[in-house]
Write a protein that holds these residues in place. Sequence first.
Motif, PDB file in Angstrom:
ATOM      1  N   MET A 171       0.870  -1.166   0.000  1.00 13.25           N
ATOM      2  CA  MET A 171       0.000   0.000   0.000  1.00 13.25           C
ATOM      3  C   MET A 171       0.914   1.224   0.000  1.00 13.25           C
ATOM      4  O   MET A 171       1.903   1.255   0.728  1.00 13.25           O
ATOM      5  CB  MET A 171      -0.940   0.053   1.207  1.00 13.25           C
ATOM      6  CG  MET A 171      -1.897   1.267   1.170  1.00 13.25           C
ATOM      7  SD  MET A 171      -2.999   1.376   2.608  1.00 13.25           S
ATOM      8  CE  MET A 171      -4.133   0.033   2.269  1.00 13.25           C
ATOM      9  N   MET A 172       0.594   2.210  -0.833  1.00 13.19           N
ATOM     10  CA  MET A 172       1.464   3.388  -0.936  1.00 13.19           C
ATOM     11  C   MET A 172       0.636   4.647  -1.125  1.00 13.19           C
ATOM     12  O   MET A 172      -0.543   4.596  -1.473  1.00 13.19           O
ATOM     13  CB  MET A 172       2.436   3.228  -2.109  1.00 13.19           C
ATOM     14  CG  MET A 172       1.790   2.968  -3.458  1.00 13.19           C
ATOM     15  SD  MET A 172       3.044   2.611  -4.733  1.00 13.19           S
ATOM     16  CE  MET A 172       2.028   1.935  -6.044  1.00 13.19           C
ATOM     17  N   ARG A 173       1.295   5.757  -0.893  1.00 13.51           N
ATOM     18  CA  ARG A 173       0.653   7.053  -1.095  1.00 13.51           C
ATOM     19  C   ARG A 173       0.663   7.362  -2.596  1.00 13.51           C
ATOM     20  O   ARG A 173       1.720   7.433  -3.228  1.00 13.51           O
ATOM     21  CB  ARG A 173       1.378   8.139  -0.308  1.00 13.51           C
ATOM     22  CG  ARG A 173       1.416   7.852   1.192  1.00 13.51           C
ATOM     23  CD  ARG A 173       2.110   8.952   1.977  1.00 13.51           C
ATOM     24  NE  ARG A 173       2.376   8.492   3.340  1.00 13.51           N
ATOM     25  CZ  ARG A 173       1.484   8.542   4.335  1.00 13.51           C
ATOM     26  NH1 ARG A 173       0.300   9.091   4.124  1.00 13.51           N
ATOM     27  NH2 ARG A 173       1.796   8.080   5.540  1.00 13.51           N
ATOM     28  N   ARG A 174      -0.508   7.552  -3.153  1.00 14.08           N
ATOM     29  CA  ARG A 174      -0.629   7.748  -4.600  1.00 14.08           C
ATOM     30  C   ARG A 174       0.195   8.934  -5.077  1.00 14.08           C
ATOM     31  O   ARG A 174       0.889   8.870  -6.097  1.00 14.08           O
ATOM     32  CB  ARG A 174      -2.103   7.947  -4.972  1.00 14.08           C
ATOM     33  CG  ARG A 174      -2.365   8.192  -6.449  1.00 14.08           C
ATOM     34  CD  ARG A 174      -3.857   8.222  -6.746  1.00 14.08           C
ATOM     35  NE  ARG A 174      -4.130   8.458  -8.153  1.00 14.08           N
ATOM     36  CZ  ARG A 174      -4.355   9.670  -8.670  1.00 14.08           C
ATOM     37  NH1 ARG A 174      -4.366  10.746  -7.887  1.00 14.08           N
ATOM     38  NH2 ARG A 174      -4.588   9.808  -9.968  1.00 14.08           N
ATOM     39  N   ALA A 175       0.163  10.033  -4.339  1.00  9.22           N
ATOM     40  CA  ALA A 175       0.870  11.241  -4.764  1.00  9.22           C
ATOM     41  C   ALA A 175       2.372  11.009  -4.850  1.00  9.22           C
ATOM     42  O   ALA A 175       3.048  11.549  -5.742  1.00  9.22           O
ATOM     43  CB  ALA A 175       0.567  12.387  -3.794  1.00  9.22           C
ATOM     44  N   ASP A 176       2.916  10.193  -3.941  1.00 11.49           N
ATOM     45  CA  ASP A 176       4.357   9.949  -3.946  1.00 11.49           C
ATOM     46  C   ASP A 176       4.768   9.093  -5.132  1.00 11.49           C
ATOM     47  O   ASP A 176       5.841   9.286  -5.710  1.00 11.49           O
ATOM     48  CB  ASP A 176       4.779   9.275  -2.637  1.00 11.49           C
ATOM     49  CG  ASP A 176       4.676  10.216  -1.447  1.00 11.49           C
ATOM     50  OD1 ASP A 176       4.550  11.438  -1.666  1.00 11.49           O
ATOM     51  OD2 ASP A 176       4.706   9.738  -0.292  1.00 11.49           O
ATOM     52  N   ALA A 177       3.929   8.112  -5.506  1.00  7.98           N
ATOM     53  CA  ALA A 177       4.231   7.283  -6.677  1.00  7.98           C
ATOM     54  C   ALA A 177       4.148   8.108  -7.957  1.00  7.98           C
ATOM     55  O   ALA A 177       4.983   7.980  -8.860  1.00  7.98           O
ATOM     56  CB  ALA A 177       3.274   6.094  -6.743  1.00  7.98           C
ATOM     57  N   ILE A 178       3.147   8.968  -8.045  1.00  7.19           N
ATOM     58  CA  ILE A 178       2.992   9.815  -9.230  1.00  7.19           C
ATOM     59  C   ILE A 178       4.123  10.821  -9.339  1.00  7.19           C
ATOM     60  O   ILE A 178       4.591  11.152 -10.431  1.00  7.19           O
ATOM     61  CB  ILE A 178       1.617  10.509  -9.198  1.00  7.19           C
ATOM     62  CG1 ILE A 178       0.512   9.476  -9.440  1.00  7.19           C
ATOM     63  CG2 ILE A 178       1.540  11.636 -10.221  1.00  7.19           C
ATOM     64  CD1 ILE A 178      -0.881  10.035  -9.360  1.00  7.19           C
ATOM     65  N   GLN A 179       4.604  11.292  -8.209  1.00  6.53           N
ATOM     66  CA  GLN A 179       5.676  12.294  -8.201  1.00  6.53           C
ATOM     67  C   GLN A 179       6.916  11.811  -8.947  1.00  6.53           C
ATOM     68  O   GLN A 179       7.604  12.606  -9.605  1.00  6.53           O
ATOM     69  CB  GLN A 179       6.048  12.654  -6.757  1.00  6.53           C
ATOM     70  CG  GLN A 179       7.160  13.683  -6.645  1.00  6.53           C
ATOM     71  CD  GLN A 179       7.587  13.931  -5.198  1.00  6.53           C
ATOM     72  OE1 GLN A 179       6.841  13.654  -4.269  1.00  6.53           O
ATOM     73  NE2 GLN A 179       8.787  14.432  -5.021  1.00  6.53           N
ATOM     74  N   VAL A 180       7.218  10.509  -8.870  1.00 12.35           N
ATOM     75  CA  VAL A 180       8.418   9.984  -9.531  1.00 12.35           C
ATOM     76  C   VAL A 180       8.098   9.368 -10.900  1.00 12.35           C
ATOM     77  O   VAL A 180       8.957   8.745 -11.516  1.00 12.35           O
ATOM     78  CB  VAL A 180       9.133   8.946  -8.639  1.00 12.35           C
ATOM     79  CG1 VAL A 180       9.572   9.581  -7.342  1.00 12.35           C
ATOM     80  CG2 VAL A 180       8.255   7.721  -8.386  1.00 12.35           C
ATOM     81  N   GLY A 181       6.863   9.535 -11.372  1.00 16.30           N
ATOM     82  CA  GLY A 181       6.510   9.088 -12.712  1.00 16.30           C
ATOM     83  C   GLY A 181       5.807   7.754 -12.788  1.00 16.30           C
ATOM     84  O   GLY A 181       5.608   7.221 -13.889  1.00 16.30           O
ATOM     85  N   GLY A 182       5.426   7.189 -11.639  1.00 17.96           N
ATOM     86  CA  GLY A 182       4.730   5.912 -11.660  1.00 17.96           C
ATOM     87  C   GLY A 182       5.631   4.777 -12.080  1.00 17.96           C
ATOM     88  O   GLY A 182       6.860   4.826 -11.924  1.00 17.96           O
ATOM     89  N   TYR A 183       5.024   3.736 -12.633  1.00 17.51           N
ATOM     90  CA  TYR A 183       5.781   2.565 -13.070  1.00 17.51           C
ATOM     91  C   TYR A 183       6.473   2.852 -14.395  1.00 17.51           C
ATOM     92  O   TYR A 183       5.946   3.563 -15.245  1.00 17.51           O
ATOM     93  CB  TYR A 183       4.852   1.359 -13.220  1.00 17.51           C
ATOM     94  CG  TYR A 183       4.328   0.831 -11.909  1.00 17.51           C
ATOM     95  CD1 TYR A 183       5.046  -0.116 -11.179  1.00 17.51           C
ATOM     96  CD2 TYR A 183       3.109   1.274 -11.395  1.00 17.51           C
ATOM     97  CE1 TYR A 183       4.562  -0.605  -9.975  1.00 17.51           C
ATOM     98  CE2 TYR A 183       2.622   0.792 -10.188  1.00 17.51           C
ATOM     99  CZ  TYR A 183       3.352  -0.145  -9.478  1.00 17.51           C
ATOM    100  OH  TYR A 183       2.881  -0.627  -8.288  1.00 17.51           O
ATOM    101  N   ALA A 184       7.670   2.280 -14.567  1.00 20.86           N
ATOM    102  CA  ALA A 184       8.427   2.468 -15.809  1.00 20.86           C
ATOM    103  C   ALA A 184       8.068   1.359 -16.791  1.00 20.86           C
ATOM    104  O   ALA A 184       7.943   0.195 -16.416  1.00 20.86           O
ATOM    105  CB  ALA A 184       9.926   2.457 -15.522  1.00 20.86           C
ATOM    106  N   TYR A 185       7.896   1.703 -18.046  1.00 13.09           N
ATOM    107  CA  TYR A 185       7.502   0.734 -19.067  1.00 13.09           C
ATOM    108  C   TYR A 185       8.680  -0.155 -19.455  1.00 13.09           C
ATOM    109  O   TYR A 185       9.831   0.270 -19.466  1.00 13.09           O
ATOM    110  CB  TYR A 185       6.987   1.456 -20.315  1.00 13.09           C
ATOM    111  CG  TYR A 185       5.828   2.382 -20.062  1.00 13.09           C
ATOM    112  CD1 TYR A 185       4.940   2.132 -19.023  1.00 13.09           C
ATOM    113  CD2 TYR A 185       5.634   3.519 -20.844  1.00 13.09           C
ATOM    114  CE1 TYR A 185       3.868   2.984 -18.791  1.00 13.09           C
ATOM    115  CE2 TYR A 185       4.562   4.364 -20.616  1.00 13.09           C
ATOM    116  CZ  TYR A 185       3.682   4.093 -19.589  1.00 13.09           C
ATOM    117  OH  TYR A 185       2.633   4.939 -19.362  1.00 13.09           O
ATOM    118  N   GLY A 186       8.376  -1.404 -19.790  1.00 13.52           N
ATOM    119  CA  GLY A 186       9.372  -2.297 -20.357  1.00 13.52           C
ATOM    120  C   GLY A 186      10.175  -3.077 -19.337  1.00 13.52           C
ATOM    121  O   GLY A 186      10.953  -3.943 -19.714  1.00 13.52           O
TER     122      GLY A 186
END
Length: 282
Positions: A171-186
């Motif tokens: 479980m994580m804070r949504r704003a913090d994950a979005i701040q770094v760009g979310g998940y990286a593709y590939g």
Amino acid sequence: MSSNDPVLEFEAATPVVSVVMAVNRDDGFLTSAIESILTQSMQSLELLVVANNCSDELWAHLQMLATRDTRLRPLRTPLGQLPYNLNVGLHQARGEFIARMDADDLALPDRLARQLHFLRANPSVSVVGGNYEHIDERGHLIGQPTSLRLDPDKIHERMPYESCIPHPTVMMRRADAIQVGGYAYGLYAEDWDLWLRMRRAGKRFANIPDLVLLYRIHAGQSTSLQAARRNIANVQALLLRELILTANPTFALSMLRHLGFELLRIAVALTRRVFPKRGVSQ
């Protein structure tokens, strides 16, 4: 219905937690996984099931389940790449907190409540995981992983060597994950990649000692040598990136450690193929 109808009020309320599950096929465990979220002890939640590159039959099944509980929000995309679809869920989520869930696992009834309580009591922590046990296809207990590190400082120190936070329990804070760009593709180590980028951004991590998830081991999971080689390539690239960006020699040591471990695992798998176990002669 009147404007004071509690069902209408519940549907209009913004959920506290958004659970994100990506699925492209049903190995027979999807409905149970969904029910384990919708029957959580805390009710202020939504479950976003991102059906990616799935059959029309699976999509129809998800839509049918959604008619039974409006907290279930099916989404559909044509791309089968996991990080992309997790980002779809991350973008569409309405909750302040994001919980991950896989389509073949079972969340224990108090999982979300326990993790939410921890994050609210520890505002400096961005991501929290929890303990889990392994079950087989029939739901029978088959083992428990080694104990997790709980202390944020110890996790920060160890993270160059391993993910430390079990992704299906997160479980994580949504704003913090979005701040770094979310998940990286590939990337196939999409969780470790996200944690390392959050680590560089100064975010903190923790695990709670509570058992929160039953992690299912079954025949439908990818265990091929091709998958193992792909994992080596992606993790080595990930660690090399961190070495270049941080100039921390720990990541060079981690590259050697991970490469050695994975090559040993491939060698063992190949040996078992060439020399399969034989019955004891009489």
